[in-house]
Motif scaffolding. Structure first.
Motif, PDB file in Angstrom:
ATOM      1  N   ARG A   1      -3.328   5.656  10.396  1.00 29.78           N
ATOM      2  CA  ARG A   1      -4.244   4.736  10.407  1.00 29.78           C
ATOM      3  C   ARG A   1      -4.711   3.930   9.174  1.00 29.78           C
ATOM      4  NH1 ARG A   1      -7.197   2.763  14.454  1.00 29.78           N
ATOM      5  NH2 ARG A   1      -9.482   2.108  13.872  1.00 29.78           N
ATOM      6  N   LYS A   2      -4.918   3.970   8.163  1.00 29.68           N
ATOM      7  CA  LYS A   2      -5.646   3.861   6.552  1.00 29.68           C
ATOM      8  C   LYS A   2      -4.711   2.239   6.230  1.00 29.68           C
ATOM      9  CE  LYS A   2      -8.499   3.367   3.374  1.00 29.68           C
ATOM     10  NZ  LYS A   2      -7.750   2.624   2.723  1.00 29.68           N
ATOM     11  N   VAL A   3      -3.361   2.756   6.405  1.00 32.87           N
ATOM     12  CA  VAL A   3      -2.996   1.618   5.349  1.00 32.87           C
ATOM     13  C   VAL A   3      -2.834   0.632   6.918  1.00 32.87           C
ATOM     14  CG1 VAL A   3      -0.743   1.050   5.846  1.00 32.87           C
ATOM     15  CG2 VAL A   3      -1.229   3.224   4.578  1.00 32.87           C
ATOM     16  N   ALA A   4      -2.766   1.072   7.890  1.00 35.41           N
ATOM     17  CA  ALA A   4      -2.613  -0.440   9.082  1.00 35.41           C
ATOM     18  C   ALA A   4      -3.634  -0.963   9.307  1.00 35.41           C
ATOM     19  CB  ALA A   4      -2.251   0.316  10.551  1.00 35.41           C
ATOM     20  N   LEU A   5      -4.475  -0.083   8.706  1.00 31.73           N
ATOM     21  CA  LEU A   5      -6.420  -0.662   8.898  1.00 31.73           C
ATOM     22  C   LEU A   5      -6.564  -1.982   7.814  1.00 31.73           C
ATOM     23  CD1 LEU A   5      -9.170  -0.823   9.829  1.00 31.73           C
ATOM     24  CD2 LEU A   5     -10.138   0.580   8.768  1.00 31.73           C
ATOM     25  N   ASP A   6      -5.207  -1.621   6.680  1.00 26.57           N
ATOM     26  CA  ASP A   6      -5.774  -2.514   5.272  1.00 26.57           C
ATOM     27  C   ASP A   6      -4.873  -4.117   5.936  1.00 26.57           C
ATOM     28  OD1 ASP A   6      -7.445  -0.344   3.851  1.00 26.57           O
ATOM     29  OD2 ASP A   6      -5.742   1.042   2.890  1.00 26.57           O
ATOM     30  N   VAL A   7      -3.388  -3.095   6.569  1.00 23.33           N
ATOM     31  CA  VAL A   7      -2.844  -4.648   6.484  1.00 23.33           C
ATOM     32  C   VAL A   7      -4.040  -5.807   7.304  1.00 23.33           C
ATOM     33  CG1 VAL A   7      -0.810  -5.269   7.769  1.00 23.33           C
ATOM     34  CG2 VAL A   7      -0.590  -3.476   6.012  1.00 23.33           C
ATOM     35  N   ALA A   8      -4.579  -5.163   8.712  1.00 27.59           N
ATOM     36  CA  ALA A   8      -5.161  -5.465   9.502  1.00 27.59           C
ATOM     37  C   ALA A   8      -6.015  -6.153   9.016  1.00 27.59           C
ATOM     38  CB  ALA A   8      -5.543  -4.870  10.745  1.00 27.59           C
ATOM     39  N   LYS A   9      -6.959  -5.701   7.795  1.00 32.31           N
ATOM     40  CA  LYS A   9      -7.483  -6.498   7.704  1.00 32.31           C
ATOM     41  C   LYS A   9      -7.739  -7.478   6.253  1.00 32.31           C
ATOM     42  CE  LYS A   9     -11.122  -2.525   6.156  1.00 32.31           C
ATOM     43  NZ  LYS A   9     -11.162  -1.546   5.675  1.00 32.31           N
ATOM     44  N   VAL A  10      -6.099  -7.873   5.538  1.00 30.21           N
ATOM     45  CA  VAL A  10      -5.654  -8.959   4.845  1.00 30.21           C
ATOM     46  C   VAL A  10      -4.958  -9.378   5.829  1.00 30.21           C
ATOM     47  CG1 VAL A  10      -3.359  -8.779   3.782  1.00 30.21           C
ATOM     48  CG2 VAL A  10      -4.602  -7.188   2.950  1.00 30.21           C
ATOM     49  N   LEU A  11      -4.580  -9.238   7.240  1.00 31.49           N
ATOM     50  CA  LEU A  11      -4.061 -10.759   8.141  1.00 31.49           C
ATOM     51  C   LEU A  11      -5.252 -10.928   8.610  1.00 31.49           C
ATOM     52  CD1 LEU A  11      -0.909  -8.642   9.264  1.00 31.49           C
ATOM     53  CD2 LEU A  11      -1.104 -10.874   8.082  1.00 31.49           C
ATOM     54  N   LEU A  12      -6.761 -10.237   8.593  1.00 30.46           N
ATOM     55  CA  LEU A  12      -7.913 -10.917   9.283  1.00 30.46           C
ATOM     56  C   LEU A  12      -7.995 -10.967  11.263  1.00 30.46           C
ATOM     57  CD1 LEU A  12      -8.959 -14.020   7.664  1.00 30.46           C
ATOM     58  CD2 LEU A  12      -9.199 -11.815   7.483  1.00 30.46           C
TER      59      LEU A  12
ATOM     60  N   TYR B   1       0.592  -1.263  -0.036  1.00 30.58           N
ATOM     61  CA  TYR B   1       0.077  -0.283   0.241  1.00 30.58           C
ATOM     62  C   TYR B   1       0.862   1.396  -0.186  1.00 30.58           C
ATOM     63  CZ  TYR B   1      -3.684  -3.441   0.871  1.00 30.58           C
ATOM     64  OH  TYR B   1      -4.253  -4.731   1.543  1.00 30.58           O
ATOM     65  N   LEU B   2       1.975   0.987  -0.005  1.00 27.51           N
ATOM     66  CA  LEU B   2       3.319   2.319   0.040  1.00 27.51           C
ATOM     67  C   LEU B   2       3.621   2.263  -1.077  1.00 27.51           C
ATOM     68  CD1 LEU B   2       4.223   1.885   3.714  1.00 27.51           C
ATOM     69  CD2 LEU B   2       2.984   3.579   3.069  1.00 27.51           C
ATOM     70  N   ASP B   3       4.061   3.446  -1.515  1.00 25.71           N
ATOM     71  CA  ASP B   3       5.223   4.205  -2.590  1.00 25.71           C
ATOM     72  C   ASP B   3       6.358   3.731  -2.467  1.00 25.71           C
ATOM     73  OD1 ASP B   3       2.776   5.166  -3.557  1.00 25.71           O
ATOM     74  OD2 ASP B   3       3.189   7.625  -2.896  1.00 25.71           O
ATOM     75  N   PRO B   4       7.087   3.001  -3.372  1.00 30.65           N
ATOM     76  CA  PRO B   4       8.585   2.457  -3.118  1.00 30.65           C
ATOM     77  C   PRO B   4       9.148   3.509  -1.979  1.00 30.65           C
ATOM     78  CG  PRO B   4       7.522   2.466  -5.227  1.00 30.65           C
ATOM     79  CD  PRO B   4       6.897   3.292  -5.441  1.00 30.65           C
ATOM     80  N   GLY B   5       9.357   4.462  -2.214  1.00 29.53           N
ATOM     81  CA  GLY B   5      10.423   5.657  -0.681  1.00 29.53           C
ATOM     82  C   GLY B   5       9.615   4.843   0.067  1.00 29.53           C
ATOM     83  N   GLN B   6       8.148   4.487   0.734  1.00 30.32           N
ATOM     84  CA  GLN B   6       7.998   4.698   1.832  1.00 30.32           C
ATOM     85  C   GLN B   6       7.992   3.213   2.034  1.00 30.32           C
ATOM     86  OE1 GLN B   6       3.895   6.375   0.784  1.00 30.32           O
ATOM     87  NE2 GLN B   6       4.551   8.528   2.341  1.00 30.32           N
ATOM     88  N   ARG B   7       8.388   2.464   1.265  1.00 33.62           N
ATOM     89  CA  ARG B   7       8.233   1.273   2.300  1.00 33.62           C
ATOM     90  C   ARG B   7       9.412   0.772   3.204  1.00 33.62           C
ATOM     91  NH1 ARG B   7       7.319  -1.416  -4.413  1.00 33.62           N
ATOM     92  NH2 ARG B   7       5.413  -0.452  -4.287  1.00 33.62           N
ATOM     93  N   TYR B   8       9.441  -0.582   3.457  1.00 31.84           N
ATOM     94  CA  TYR B   8       9.889  -0.380   4.506  1.00 31.84           C
ATOM     95  C   TYR B   8      10.890  -2.203   4.144  1.00 31.84           C
ATOM     96  CZ  TYR B   8       6.962   0.662   8.213  1.00 31.84           C
ATOM     97  OH  TYR B   8       5.904   1.750   8.664  1.00 31.84           O
TER      98      TYR B   8
END
Length: 316
Positions: free
Chosen positions: A178-189, A30-37
């Motif tokens: 929070r929006k990105v974190a919520l998207d991740v949480a949904k993927v992980l159920l 969900y992140l642009d290349p320069g923002q990723r981990y």
């Protein structure tokens, strides 16, 4: 690009490593290349590091190759964290952890941070089963017993095992919203913020010692007679002490007042009945010594952050 490093050691818990790292990996979608981990693993040497379940992991870097200057440096928990001294790892942490923008631990990884002197003066947590042991081992740390995770300045620590996922989600929310974190949480159920803390899983009363003493005799009497009226006068009489002296000795030896012990034991009894039976709440309250469902509901909400009904639902 934010760098995340996971420090490995023999007998670490694989889920403590994989859970948080999956959070950061999925966040990258969900992140642009320069923002990723950018995720890396660090081990004592170039050899495969065996997890507690037998799976071997090849670290990306050795301690000698890693400089510690990461956005986030994490230590997973596992039996190897509290049964073995890892002098090379703790020495490396002692010298490099402060180069990281944030550093921390999942579960019992806090013990390794403690041996490196990195818990002193901080609010920290670990798996509920090991909080007392952590407090005794590192008395200069302020050990929380209920929190899922604690963020104190540069240090962030989490409770047991899957709490590392909660902690990682909070970091993603801090970094990217929070929006990105919520998207991740949904993927992980998983839910973004679970109700209650570790107390909903941990017994509130520790195992009572078997050796006979006036205080342990009273403790066993309480546990065997929770449905009865248990007053200071009655309990101190069983110990052949005055009420004031009994309360003072009990608190010193047990770590809580007699009435706190009674209340905690009743909550533990009710929890056991809610988990393992379908008894009506009124019967659970009676068998646990609460007297009424209302009283039981109030104490559950205060101590566990949920009602008896909500507590039962998570085990059915």
């Amino acid at each position: 690009m934010k760098t995340v490093a996971m420090l490995l050691y023999p007998d670490f818990l694989l889920l403590d490593m994989a859970g948080p790292l999956e959070v950061f990996s999925i966040a990258n979608r969900y992140l642009d290349p320069g923002q990723r981990y950018e995720i890396t693993t660090v081990g004592p040497d170039e050899d495969l590091t065996r997890a507690s379940n037998g799976i071997k992991v090849q670290p990306d870097l050795t301690l000698a190759q890693a400089d510690g200057a990461y956005d986030l440096l994490l230590v997973p928990g596992g039996p190897g964290a509290y049964t073995t001294q890892h002098e090379g790892i703790t020495a490396w942490l002692r010298g490099t952890a402060h180069k990281a923008r944030r550093y921390g631990s999942i579960c019992t990884g806090a013990f390794i941070l403690g041996h490196a002197g990195l818990l002193d003066g901080h609010r920290v947590t670990t798996h509920w089963h090991y909080t007392e042991r952590l407090l005794k081992a590192f008395p200069k740390a302020q050990v929380g017993t209920d929190q899922i995770y604690i963020h104190d300045r540069q240090l962030i620590t989490s409770g047991g095992v899957t709490a590392g996922i909660d902690m990682a989600l909070s970091i993603v929310a801090e970094d990217h919203g929070r929006k990105v974190a919520l998207d991740v949480a949904k993927v992980l159920l998983v839910i973004m913020r679970r109700q209650g803390g570790q107390a909903q899983f941990s017994p509130l009363v520790a195992a009572v010692a078997t050796q006979a003493s006036p205080i342990t005799r009273v403790q066993h009497f309480i546990l065997e007679n929770l449905e009865q009226e248990l007053t200071i006068e009655r309990l101190s009489g069983l110990a052949a002490m005055s009420g004031r002296h009994f309360a003072r000795v009990f608190t010193r030896e047990v770590g809580m007042t007699p009435m706190e012990f009674v209340q905690s034991a009743r909550i533990d009894r009710a929890r056991s009945l809610l988990e393992s039976t379908e008894l009506p709440l009124k019967t659970v309250a009676y068998k646990s010594g609460f007297g009424s469902v209302r009283h039981m509901r109030v104490l559950f909400s205060e101590r566990l952050g949920r009602t008896p009904t909500q507590y039962r639902q998570q085990f059915t």
